[in-house]
Motif scaffolding. Structure first.
Motif, PDB file in Angstrom:
ATOM      1  N   GLN A  39       0.775  -1.160  -0.003  1.00 40.23           N
ATOM      2  CA  GLN A  39       0.011  -0.246   0.074  1.00 40.23           C
ATOM      3  C   GLN A  39       0.879   1.365   0.044  1.00 40.23           C
ATOM      4  O   GLN A  39       1.772   1.545   0.937  1.00 40.23           O
ATOM      5  N   ALA A  40       0.772   2.032  -0.962  1.00 42.05           N
ATOM      6  CA  ALA A  40       1.538   3.385  -1.198  1.00 42.05           C
ATOM      7  C   ALA A  40       0.398   4.272  -0.692  1.00 42.05           C
ATOM      8  O   ALA A  40      -0.862   4.465  -0.405  1.00 42.05           O
ATOM      9  N   PRO A  41       1.172   5.566  -0.365  1.00 44.05           N
ATOM     10  CA  PRO A  41       0.447   6.470   0.414  1.00 44.05           C
ATOM     11  C   PRO A  41      -0.630   7.254  -0.546  1.00 44.05           C
ATOM     12  O   PRO A  41      -0.302   7.308  -1.821  1.00 44.05           O
ATOM     13  N   GLY A  42      -1.935   7.179  -0.163  1.00 38.66           N
ATOM     14  CA  GLY A  42      -2.958   7.522  -0.952  1.00 38.66           C
ATOM     15  C   GLY A  42      -3.442   6.747  -1.929  1.00 38.66           C
ATOM     16  O   GLY A  42      -4.588   6.778  -2.887  1.00 38.66           O
ATOM     17  N   LYS A  43      -3.133   5.269  -1.820  1.00 36.29           N
ATOM     18  CA  LYS A  43      -3.364   4.386  -2.763  1.00 36.29           C
ATOM     19  C   LYS A  43      -3.888   3.349  -2.117  1.00 36.29           C
ATOM     20  O   LYS A  43      -3.745   2.963  -0.914  1.00 36.29           O
ATOM     21  N   ALA A  92       6.440   1.813  -0.963  1.00 33.75           N
ATOM     22  CA  ALA A  92       4.996   1.353  -0.099  1.00 33.75           C
ATOM     23  C   ALA A  92       5.374   0.569   0.940  1.00 33.75           C
ATOM     24  O   ALA A  92       6.600  -0.034   1.285  1.00 33.75           O
ATOM     25  N   GLN A 112       8.230  -1.354   5.984  1.00 31.22           N
ATOM     26  CA  GLN A 112       8.347  -0.268   4.627  1.00 31.22           C
ATOM     27  C   GLN A 112       9.344  -0.417   3.719  1.00 31.22           C
ATOM     28  O   GLN A 112      10.556  -0.688   4.195  1.00 31.22           O
ATOM     29  N   THR A 114      11.406   1.862   0.598  1.00 31.06           N
ATOM     30  CA  THR A 114      11.587   2.827   0.128  1.00 31.06           C
ATOM     31  C   THR A 114      12.578   2.788  -1.043  1.00 31.06           C
ATOM     32  O   THR A 114      13.823   2.487  -0.629  1.00 31.06           O
TER      33      THR A 114
END
Length: 117
Positions: A39-43, A92, A112, A114
């Motif tokens: 899960q990526a930020p905003g997704k 993500a 995490q 990155t």
């Protein structure tokens, strides 16, 4: 009940590699499939790869085919995700997932990943 503990996340440069591990404990005999979501930020959370324990069949997201490989070590009740040629878009939180019978989804706490340029 199945408990899942992930490890192996971190910071890596684009083009690099990481290997994630997920150790299962508890009622591991009830696991029918194990896999990884991210899960990526905003997704929304999305399936990355999944392996069916008995048949060994695998599923991969189109975006990771040819770069990521899922594997298991049944003796250690562990599933791995080898990630090669990492891209910025792979950044993500990665979650380990196990499907047990009776049908239930079990989740790890997330690790995490990155990818930097």
């Amino acid at each position: 009940q199945v408990q899942l503990v992930e490890s192996g996340g971190g910071l890596v440069q684009a083009g690099g590699s990481l290997r994630l591990s997920c150790a299962a404990s508890g009622r591991t005999f009830s696991i029918s499939a194990m896999g990884w979501f991210r899960q990526a930020p905003g997704k929304e959370r999305e399936l990355v790869a999944r392996m069916h324990i008995r048949g060994g069949g695998t599923n991969y997201a189109d975006s990771v085919k040819g770069r990521f490989t899922i594997s298991t070590d049944s003796a250690k009740n562990t599933v791995y995700l080898q990630m090669n040629s990492l891209q910025l878009e792979d950044t993500a939180v990665y979650y380990c997932n196990a499907i047990t019978f009776p049908p239930k989804e079990n989740w790890g706490q997330g690790t995490q990943v990155t990818v930097s340029s």
